[in-house]
Design an enzyme around this catalytic site. Structure first.
Site, PDB file in Angstrom:
ATOM      1  N   ARG A   1       0.964  -0.530  12.948  1.00 60.54           N
ATOM      2  CA  ARG A   1       0.692   0.826  13.085  1.00 60.54           C
ATOM      3  C   ARG A   1      -0.640   0.955  13.548  1.00 60.54           C
ATOM      4  O   ARG A   1      -1.444   0.107  13.813  1.00 60.54           O
ATOM      5  CB  ARG A   1       0.381   1.216  11.288  1.00 60.54           C
ATOM      6  CG  ARG A   1       1.459   1.760  10.909  1.00 60.54           C
ATOM      7  CD  ARG A   1       1.306   1.885   9.386  1.00 60.54           C
ATOM      8  NE  ARG A   1       0.054   2.306   8.754  1.00 60.54           N
ATOM      9  CZ  ARG A   1      -0.275   2.669   7.532  1.00 60.54           C
ATOM     10  NH1 ARG A   1       0.708   2.337   6.523  1.00 60.54           N
ATOM     11  NH2 ARG A   1      -1.325   3.465   7.172  1.00 60.54           N
TER      12      ARG A   1
ATOM     13  N   ARG B   1     -11.577   3.201   9.106  1.00 58.21           N
ATOM     14  CA  ARG B   1     -10.960   3.774   7.622  1.00 58.21           C
ATOM     15  C   ARG B   1     -11.731   3.201   6.348  1.00 58.21           C
ATOM     16  O   ARG B   1     -11.825   3.709   5.334  1.00 58.21           O
ATOM     17  CB  ARG B   1      -9.524   3.098   7.461  1.00 58.21           C
ATOM     18  CG  ARG B   1      -8.286   3.869   8.425  1.00 58.21           C
ATOM     19  CD  ARG B   1      -7.308   3.368   8.620  1.00 58.21           C
ATOM     20  NE  ARG B   1      -6.477   3.780   7.370  1.00 58.21           N
ATOM     21  CZ  ARG B   1      -5.105   2.943   7.047  1.00 58.21           C
ATOM     22  NH1 ARG B   1      -4.861   1.954   7.874  1.00 58.21           N
ATOM     23  NH2 ARG B   1      -4.539   3.361   6.185  1.00 58.21           N
TER      24      ARG B   1
ATOM     25  N   ARG C   1      -8.337  11.674  -2.201  1.00 56.19           N
ATOM     26  CA  ARG C   1      -9.021  10.771  -1.363  1.00 56.19           C
ATOM     27  C   ARG C   1     -10.478  11.488  -1.237  1.00 56.19           C
ATOM     28  O   ARG C   1     -11.391  10.723  -0.648  1.00 56.19           O
ATOM     29  CB  ARG C   1      -8.561  10.777   0.023  1.00 56.19           C
ATOM     30  CG  ARG C   1      -7.588   9.174   0.186  1.00 56.19           C
ATOM     31  CD  ARG C   1      -7.178   9.207   1.687  1.00 56.19           C
ATOM     32  NE  ARG C   1      -6.653   7.845   2.073  1.00 56.19           N
ATOM     33  CZ  ARG C   1      -5.624   7.270   2.106  1.00 56.19           C
ATOM     34  NH1 ARG C   1      -4.393   7.908   1.542  1.00 56.19           N
ATOM     35  NH2 ARG C   1      -5.579   6.235   2.570  1.00 56.19           N
TER      36      ARG C   1
ATOM     37  N   ARG D   1      -0.779  -6.971   9.068  1.00 59.07           N
ATOM     38  CA  ARG D   1       0.360  -6.222   8.720  1.00 59.07           C
ATOM     39  C   ARG D   1       1.189  -5.549   9.779  1.00 59.07           C
ATOM     40  O   ARG D   1       0.830  -5.092  10.778  1.00 59.07           O
ATOM     41  CB  ARG D   1      -0.365  -4.952   7.770  1.00 59.07           C
ATOM     42  CG  ARG D   1       0.967  -4.045   7.130  1.00 59.07           C
ATOM     43  CD  ARG D   1       0.057  -3.279   6.007  1.00 59.07           C
ATOM     44  NE  ARG D   1      -0.710  -2.063   6.413  1.00 59.07           N
ATOM     45  CZ  ARG D   1      -1.098  -1.429   5.373  1.00 59.07           C
ATOM     46  NH1 ARG D   1      -0.757  -1.571   3.939  1.00 59.07           N
ATOM     47  NH2 ARG D   1      -1.757  -0.259   6.076  1.00 59.07           N
TER      48      ARG D   1
ATOM     49  N   LYS E   1      -2.041  -0.363  -2.899  1.00 65.25           N
ATOM     50  CA  LYS E   1      -1.462   0.853  -3.473  1.00 65.25           C
ATOM     51  C   LYS E   1       0.107   1.136  -3.443  1.00 65.25           C
ATOM     52  O   LYS E   1       0.827   1.436  -4.379  1.00 65.25           O
ATOM     53  CB  LYS E   1      -2.131   2.179  -3.073  1.00 65.25           C
ATOM     54  CG  LYS E   1      -3.696   1.935  -3.283  1.00 65.25           C
ATOM     55  CD  LYS E   1      -4.200   3.313  -3.265  1.00 65.25           C
ATOM     56  CE  LYS E   1      -4.262   3.841  -1.920  1.00 65.25           C
ATOM     57  NZ  LYS E   1      -4.987   2.971  -0.854  1.00 65.25           N
TER      58      LYS E   1
END
Ligand code: AMP
Length: 215
Positions: free
Chosen positions: A160, A171, A88, A127, A13
């Site tokens: 992260r 998540r 969300r 990531r 996104k």
């Protein structure tokens, strides 16, 4: 254009929102980025948000809605916006409907980027982000030129906290329980457009532009 981006965490996104921001000259509003910048500068909001984000949970609706409310009233949103990571939950989506109605405007499109869970896990575990300038990398698909160092600002890149595998799994669970129902919510309103986000970034970008009639 008034646009929201739906999709699991790691579906791309943010990447597509950055592309669209340039192409459409409208602001990219990411609630995740707003929380992260508050965490970085140590505000009360940042401390509160961090306690949820690090566990892979959602920040409470009341807090998140307040932030978006203020942001949408700013001048640069007059000609449109790209909301990335908001709404969300169903209550957030209902708030957004009401807020836009009160502003005399309506959402044009809810763009859903579809990616399988197995691909999400692969993407997120690799990531890395630059804490200095926010640039994102992937150890396999898009590594920095010099190992572990940001191409732009030369800070050391990091993982992260919420990209660690255990957090990614929670998540994804939260996504399926709380966010995925928004797909039906926007379908029922005739606003939903779904694109495949499983392949290369450039392919997804082409699909996104085609879906929005901007190719
Ligand atoms: P993101 O960068 O969009 O993946 O967001 C990172 C984290 O910020 C999420 O995992 C949530 O904990 C929190 N967050 C971002 N947007 C929202 C939202 N609309 N509602 C609740 N929590 C959010």
């Amino acid at each position: 254009m008034r646009l929201i981006l739906l999709g699991a965490p790691g579906s791309g996104k943010g990447t597509q929102a950055t592309m669209l921001q340039e192409k459409l000259s409208i602001p990219h509003i990411s609630t995740g980025d707003i929380f992260r910048s508050n965490i970085k500068s140590g505000t009360e909001l940042g401390k509160l948000a961090k306690s949820y984000i690090d566990k892979g949970q959602l920040v409470p609706d009341s807090v998140t809605i307040d932030i978006v409310k203020d942001r949408l009233l700013q001048d640069d949103c007059k000609n449109g916006f790209i909301l990335d990571g908001f709404p969300r939950t169903i209550p957030q989506a209902e708030y957004l409907e009401d807020a836009l109605k009160n502003m005399g405007i309506a959402l044009d499109v809810a763009l859903n980027i579809h990616v399988e869970d197995s691909e999400i896990i692969k993407r997120m575990s690799g990531r890395r982000v630059c804490p200095g300038c926010g640039m994102t990398y992937h150890l396999i698909y898009n590594p920095p030129k010099e190992n572990g160092v940001c191409d732009g600002c030369k800070s050391g890149v990091i993982q992260r906290e919420d990209d660690k595998e255990e957090t990614v799994l929670s998540r994804l669970k939260v996504y399926h329980q709380q966010t995925e129902p928004l797909i039906e919510f926007y379908k029922a309103k005739g606003k939903l457009v779904t694109v495949e986000g499983q392949d290369k970034v450039e392919d997804t970008s082409k699909e996104v532009l085609k879906a929005l009639g901007k190719a």
